[in-house]
Design a protein around this motif. Structure first.
Motif, PDB file in Angstrom:
ATOM      1  N   ALA A   1       0.814  -1.190  -0.096  1.00 31.43           N
ATOM      2  CA  ALA A   1      -0.052   0.120   0.057  1.00 31.43           C
ATOM      3  C   ALA A   1       1.044   1.378   0.118  1.00 31.43           C
ATOM      4  CB  ALA A   1      -0.896  -0.071   1.135  1.00 31.43           C
ATOM      5  N   ILE A   2       2.114   1.098   0.397  1.00 30.61           N
ATOM      6  CA  ILE A   2       3.071   2.290   0.560  1.00 30.61           C
ATOM      7  C   ILE A   2       3.950   2.408  -0.657  1.00 30.61           C
ATOM      8  CG2 ILE A   2       2.672   2.771   2.786  1.00 30.61           C
ATOM      9  CD1 ILE A   2       5.426   1.525   3.416  1.00 30.61           C
ATOM     10  N   LYS A   3       3.714   1.638  -1.692  1.00 31.99           N
ATOM     11  CA  LYS A   3       4.750   1.551  -2.861  1.00 31.99           C
ATOM     12  C   LYS A   3       4.852   2.853  -3.421  1.00 31.99           C
ATOM     13  CE  LYS A   3       5.771  -3.030  -3.689  1.00 31.99           C
ATOM     14  NZ  LYS A   3       7.207  -3.443  -3.537  1.00 31.99           N
ATOM     15  N   ASN A   4       3.876   3.822  -3.369  1.00 34.88           N
ATOM     16  CA  ASN A   4       4.004   5.034  -3.833  1.00 34.88           C
ATOM     17  C   ASN A   4       5.083   5.919  -3.254  1.00 34.88           C
ATOM     18  OD1 ASN A   4       2.393   5.077  -1.602  1.00 34.88           O
ATOM     19  ND2 ASN A   4       1.384   7.257  -2.379  1.00 34.88           N
ATOM     20  N   ILE A   5       5.388   5.746  -2.060  1.00 37.20           N
ATOM     21  CA  ILE A   5       6.324   6.502  -1.306  1.00 37.20           C
ATOM     22  C   ILE A   5       7.551   5.507  -0.972  1.00 37.20           C
ATOM     23  CG2 ILE A   5       4.705   8.336  -0.038  1.00 37.20           C
ATOM     24  CD1 ILE A   5       4.774   6.656   2.350  1.00 37.20           C
ATOM     25  N   ARG A   6       7.471   4.201  -1.123  1.00 30.41           N
ATOM     26  CA  ARG A   6       8.649   3.350  -0.997  1.00 30.41           C
ATOM     27  C   ARG A   6       8.633   2.511  -1.860  1.00 30.41           C
ATOM     28  NH1 ARG A   6       8.692   7.054   2.397  1.00 30.41           N
ATOM     29  NH2 ARG A   6       9.702   7.089   4.574  1.00 30.41           N
ATOM     30  N   PRO A   7       8.970   2.638  -3.225  1.00 30.61           N
ATOM     31  CA  PRO A   7       8.590   2.014  -4.241  1.00 30.61           C
ATOM     32  C   PRO A   7       9.566   0.578  -4.169  1.00 30.61           C
ATOM     33  CG  PRO A   7       9.707   3.926  -4.873  1.00 30.61           C
ATOM     34  CD  PRO A   7       9.224   4.080  -3.413  1.00 30.61           C
ATOM     35  N   ASN A   8      10.739   0.812  -3.579  1.00 29.97           N
ATOM     36  CA  ASN A   8      11.591  -0.308  -3.490  1.00 29.97           C
ATOM     37  C   ASN A   8      11.547  -1.228  -2.149  1.00 29.97           C
ATOM     38  OD1 ASN A   8      12.997  -0.051  -5.929  1.00 29.97           O
ATOM     39  ND2 ASN A   8      14.183   1.718  -4.952  1.00 29.97           N
ATOM     40  N   GLY A   9      10.570  -0.752  -1.274  1.00 31.59           N
ATOM     41  CA  GLY A   9      10.328  -1.244  -0.197  1.00 31.59           C
ATOM     42  C   GLY A   9      10.946  -0.536   1.145  1.00 31.59           C
ATOM     43  N   PRO A  10      10.384  -0.411   2.246  1.00 30.76           N
ATOM     44  CA  PRO A  10      11.237   0.111   3.457  1.00 30.76           C
ATOM     45  C   PRO A  10      12.367  -0.229   3.770  1.00 30.76           C
ATOM     46  CG  PRO A  10       8.792  -0.270   3.899  1.00 30.76           C
ATOM     47  CD  PRO A  10       9.005  -0.866   2.656  1.00 30.76           C
ATOM     48  N   LEU A  11      13.444   0.431   4.118  1.00 32.52           N
ATOM     49  CA  LEU A  11      14.705  -0.082   4.795  1.00 32.52           C
ATOM     50  C   LEU A  11      15.032  -0.150   5.962  1.00 32.52           C
ATOM     51  CD1 LEU A  11      17.722  -0.890   3.626  1.00 32.52           C
ATOM     52  CD2 LEU A  11      18.268   1.452   3.183  1.00 32.52           C
TER      53      LEU A  11
ATOM     54  N   ILE B   1      25.412   5.101  14.197  1.00 31.99           N
ATOM     55  CA  ILE B   1      24.019   5.309  14.349  1.00 31.99           C
ATOM     56  C   ILE B   1      23.446   6.564  14.105  1.00 31.99           C
ATOM     57  CG2 ILE B   1      22.291   5.435  16.037  1.00 31.99           C
ATOM     58  CD1 ILE B   1      23.628   3.276  17.621  1.00 31.99           C
ATOM     59  N   ILE B   2      24.385   7.729  14.401  1.00 31.16           N
ATOM     60  CA  ILE B   2      24.039   9.006  14.225  1.00 31.16           C
ATOM     61  C   ILE B   2      24.169   9.289  12.571  1.00 31.16           C
ATOM     62  CG2 ILE B   2      24.943  11.355  14.260  1.00 31.16           C
ATOM     63  CD1 ILE B   2      25.891  10.638  17.088  1.00 31.16           C
ATOM     64  N   GLU B   3      24.949   8.954  11.997  1.00 32.63           N
ATOM     65  CA  GLU B   3      24.869   8.916  10.345  1.00 32.63           C
ATOM     66  C   GLU B   3      23.827   8.374   9.658  1.00 32.63           C
ATOM     67  OE1 GLU B   3      28.105   7.203   6.810  1.00 32.63           O
ATOM     68  OE2 GLU B   3      28.920   7.877   8.798  1.00 32.63           O
ATOM     69  N   THR B   4      23.500   7.175  10.393  1.00 35.93           N
ATOM     70  CA  THR B   4      22.339   6.356   9.829  1.00 35.93           C
ATOM     71  C   THR B   4      20.973   7.200  10.049  1.00 35.93           C
ATOM     72  OG1 THR B   4      23.510   4.266   9.982  1.00 35.93           O
ATOM     73  CG2 THR B   4      21.169   4.203   9.423  1.00 35.93           C
ATOM     74  N   ASN B   5      20.964   7.912  11.413  1.00 35.34           N
ATOM     75  CA  ASN B   5      19.770   8.656  11.512  1.00 35.34           C
ATOM     76  C   ASN B   5      19.631   9.803  10.533  1.00 35.34           C
ATOM     77  OD1 ASN B   5      19.110   7.438  14.143  1.00 35.34           O
ATOM     78  ND2 ASN B   5      20.379   9.015  15.233  1.00 35.34           N
ATOM     79  N   ARG B   6      20.578  10.289  10.104  1.00 38.47           N
ATOM     80  CA  ARG B   6      20.537  11.286   9.115  1.00 38.47           C
ATOM     81  C   ARG B   6      20.033  10.920   7.556  1.00 38.47           C
ATOM     82  NH1 ARG B   6      26.234  13.540  11.381  1.00 38.47           N
ATOM     83  NH2 ARG B   6      25.528  14.742  12.975  1.00 38.47           N
ATOM     84  N   ASP B   7      20.377   9.719   7.437  1.00 35.77           N
ATOM     85  CA  ASP B   7      20.121   9.085   6.147  1.00 35.77           C
ATOM     86  C   ASP B   7      18.788   8.793   5.604  1.00 35.77           C
ATOM     87  OD1 ASP B   7      20.013   7.692   3.638  1.00 35.77           O
ATOM     88  OD2 ASP B   7      21.415   6.069   4.358  1.00 35.77           O
ATOM     89  N   ARG B   8      18.097   9.940   4.909  1.00 35.76           N
ATOM     90  CA  ARG B   8      16.620   9.733   4.502  1.00 35.76           C
ATOM     91  C   ARG B   8      16.222   8.596   3.694  1.00 35.76           C
ATOM     92  NH1 ARG B   8      15.239  15.994   2.356  1.00 35.76           N
ATOM     93  NH2 ARG B   8      16.105  17.023   4.243  1.00 35.76           N
TER      94      ARG B   8
END
Length: 324
Positions: free
Chosen positions: A32-42, A87-94
């Motif tokens: 249902a969220i393919k429109n905002i996460r076309p490749n799937g959530p990471l 972790i901090i670097e990954t927090n910032r990764d959109r």
């Protein structure tokens, strides 16, 4: 009827069977969220220890995630001191929707600090202090309009869902009171599972005896559920006699002792009780089924399902915040 059937009336219920009921729900939400996460959530998992149980959990998480349409990356950190920066670097990764850390890392208060380093918007394990404070105070939403749901820690939540599946929760009672009249024993008071679980069960109406090596505590919302959230009473130092007394009327016994040698005393189990073990070690021996009506030997697969549900909720919460 064989003697074996007579001596072991209890039924073993596997976590894999329970988790199946969530697979369809989670997979359909990912679609249902393919429109905002076309490749799937990471989802990104950080592994900074050499614990075989953590390796196994990481392997399960990867397989389950990918089976349901998520992407999963395991990031191994050889130097523990670099984990915070990672972790901090990954927090910032959109591109990253969820972060989890396989504990223990340092095995002390530093682990509790690391739990707070994970951004609450990506905390799939529900360990951020905002979520913990809400859980302990029996607050279920993050906003005053009750539209943005708070996240619950995934292993305690998994045990709640298992108890719902096993019909320990009484669906005829109002939501939030559905364990009224039930007595539970939780043998573990870790900040990650045991204490939050005792709070969740008590907030849902149960009388909960929380047991660790030092003492026994009683979690309850008071007579007639007069309090909105649980209160804690210290019952004194741990002893086998006190444990036996607490178990004499316990409808549910949950264990999470991280020791190969520990076995819960079968003779303490009330006839017909529900027994659940969330430790990676078997805390019950096979005789548990001579007393328990239902026995769940592991909870891992339900925990992973709850973790993925939490991640979808974080994405949903983020979208609601963008479009109030």
């Amino acid at each position: 009827m064989s003697n074996d059937t007579v001596s072991k009336p209890g039924v073993t219920v596997l976590a894999s069977k329970i988790s199946k009921i969530y697979v369809e729900e989670i997979s359909s939400k990912v679609n249902a969220i393919k429109n905002i996460r076309p490749n799937g959530p990471l989802l990104v998992g950080f592994l900074a220890n050499d614990d075989p149980a953590a390796e196994m959990y990481a392997s399960w998480t990867k397989k389950t995630s990918e089976d349901m349409g998520f992407r999963y990356e395991l990031r191994r950190i050889d130097e523990k001191d670099f984990l915070e920066e990672a972790i901090i670097e990954t927090n910032r990764d959109r591109q990253v929707d969820g972060i989890m850390v396989y504990y223990p890392v340092f095995g002390n208060a530093q682990d509790q600090y690391l739990q707070q380093v994970v951004a609450k918007e990506k905390d799939v394990e529900g360990m951020n202090h905002v979520y913990y404070q809400n859980m302990y105070h029996n607050i279920r939403y993050l906003d005053s309009e009750n539209t943005i749901k708070s996240i619950l820690p995934c292993t305690p939540l998994a045990i709640v869902k298992i108890l719902e599946y096993l019909k320990v929760y009484n669906s005829l009672l109002p939501q939030g009171n559905r364990l009224y009249g039930k007595k539970c024993v939780v043998v573990n008071r870790s900040e990650i599972v045991g204490r939050p679980l005792a709070a969740l069960l008590a907030n849902d109406g149960a009388i909960v005896y929380s047991v660790d090596v030092d003492n026994v505590q009683k979690f309850t919302r008071g007579e007639g559920l007069k309090f909105k959230k649980h209160h804690v009473e210290d019952l004194g130092g741990f002893s086998a006699d006190l444990l036996k007394q607490c178990c004499s009327e316990a409808d549910v016994i949950v264990t999470g002792v991280p020791s190969e040698s520990y076995k819960f005393p079968t003779e303490f189990i009330k006839e017909g009780a529900v027994c659940i073990n969330f430790s990676s070690n078997k805390n019950f021996d096979e005789s548990v089924k001579s007393k328990a009506s239902l026995y769940v030997p592991m909870t891992g697969k339900v925990t992973i399902s709850m973790l993925l549900r939490n991640m979808l909720r974080l994405i949903e919460n983020s979208e609601k915040s963008k479009n109030p």
